[in-house]
Design an enzyme around this catalytic site. Structure first.
Site, PDB file in Angstrom:
ATOM      1  CE  LYS A   1      -3.851  -2.321   2.367  1.00  0.00           C
ATOM      2  NZ  LYS A   1      -4.634  -2.775   3.570  1.00  0.00           N
TER       3      LYS A   1
ATOM      4  CD  GLN B   1      -3.841  -4.283   6.387  1.00  0.00           C
ATOM      5  OE1 GLN B   1      -3.594  -3.407   5.854  1.00  0.00           O
ATOM      6  NE2 GLN B   1      -4.130  -5.592   5.989  1.00  0.00           N
TER       7      GLN B   1
ATOM      8  CG  ASP C   1     -10.028  -0.176   5.201  1.00  0.00           C
ATOM      9  OD1 ASP C   1      -9.528  -0.437   3.808  1.00  0.00           O
ATOM     10  OD2 ASP C   1      -9.393  -0.190   6.157  1.00  0.00           O
TER      11      ASP C   1
END
Ligand code: GUN
Length: 296
Positions: free
Chosen positions: A54, A98, A121
């Site tokens: 990422k 995460q 997200d």
């Protein structure tokens, strides 16, 4: 019928190029560089690989990447304090924590402490509610990537029968909402669904997101259907390590009209959509018009 292969790797490269163009425009016309903060708690090897990837792709499209790697023993208070700091940092337009988090941390509490406008997200309860009611929101990256590929292949999805196999909060449920938003007739199937083969056989669009290697055989697929395989399962076959999806690719490709391979299908789209969401969040934060084709 031999299926057309939907090339997620090439599609993701196209999305990244669009994001990079948008980043250049934001820098040149507005003096703004979009920034993405990624928080990793602990040392889970798979999470470390994702986070590295990422960060690398964020920099490649010209955005700022802020990586926060925290000790596995980090307290909830310390993690919440970091998120509060990122929420209030104008250089940070997107925040990703995460998952999974170490067991002593409350995942819902942590995710819901992120400013919904920076929740790239799309996991914050406000974004879940906005998506469910058809309002502008941040959309979870994997289902957004699936939707982009479906729209690219079909144009309009209106009136199509779609079956989503799997009811996770990260993929299954938001995928169903997105397909409903595009006027599909949507069924969500799961481990308790009766007559799953018959349910899948009715579908013009099948999205498989269960995490069980090759559980959907080709004879469940309607002739000409579009198959989107979200599964990434590591198996051992003929003494070799292999990545396979939730769909038995070889037999499904004989019946489907189009199909995503594993690897090289949905997988590369997830990070591309994370970058797209970060640009979208940056434009919204600055009252600028959103780039077309990068949101739902
Ligand atoms: N862990 C595995 N996939 C994801 C994802 O899409 N977002 C976050 N935050 N964590 C993950």
């Amino acid at each position: 019928m031999v299926a057309q292969v939907i090339d997620g790797k090439a599609f993701a490269a196209k999305v990244r190029a669009q994001v990079a163009d948008q980043v250049t425009k934001l820098k040149e016309e507005n003096g703004i560089t979009p920034g993405l903060a990624v928080v990793l708690v602990g040392e889970d090897p798979a999470s470390q690989v994702y986070v590295r990837s990422k960060g690398k792709q964020t920099v490649e499209v010209g955005m700022n990447s802020y990586e926060h790697k925290l000790d596995p023993e980090t307290s909830e208070d310390d993690l919440l304090a970091l998120i509060d700091k990122l929420n209030n940092d104008p250089a940070v337009h997107g925040i990703l924590v995460q998952l999974p988090l170490p067991k002593h941390l409350n995942e819902d509490l942590v995710i819901n402490s992120i400013d919904p406008a920076k929740d790239v997200d799309g996991f914050h309860i406000s974004n879940v509610g906005l998506l469910g009611t058809g309002q502008k929101s941040m959309v979870p990256c994997t289902p957004l990537g699936c939707l982009m590929m479906l729209r690219d292949h079909h144009g309009s999805l209106s009136g199509m029968d779609a079956v989503v196999i799997g009811r996770s909060n990260i993929v299954g449920k938001p995928m169903a909402q997105l397909l409903l938003g595009d006027s599909c007739t949507v069924t969500i199937a799961h481990s308790r669904t009766k007559d799953l083969p018959d349910v899948v056989r009715r579908a013009d669009i099948v999205v498989a997101a269960v995490g069980r290697p090759e559980m959907v055989p080709g004879d469940w697929i309607k002739e000409g259907a579009t198959v989107i395989d979200v599964g990434i399962n590591r198996i051992e076959r003929d003494g070799k390590n292999k990545l396979v999806g939730d769909v038995d690719y070889a037999s499904a490709a004989e019946r489907a009209g189009a199909i995503t391979p594993v690897p090289g299908g949905v997988g590369p789209m997830t990070i591309a959509c994370l970058l797209a969401n970060t640009v979208t969040a940056c434009c919204r934060a600055n009252g600028l018009s959103e780039p077309e084709g990068l949101t739902a």
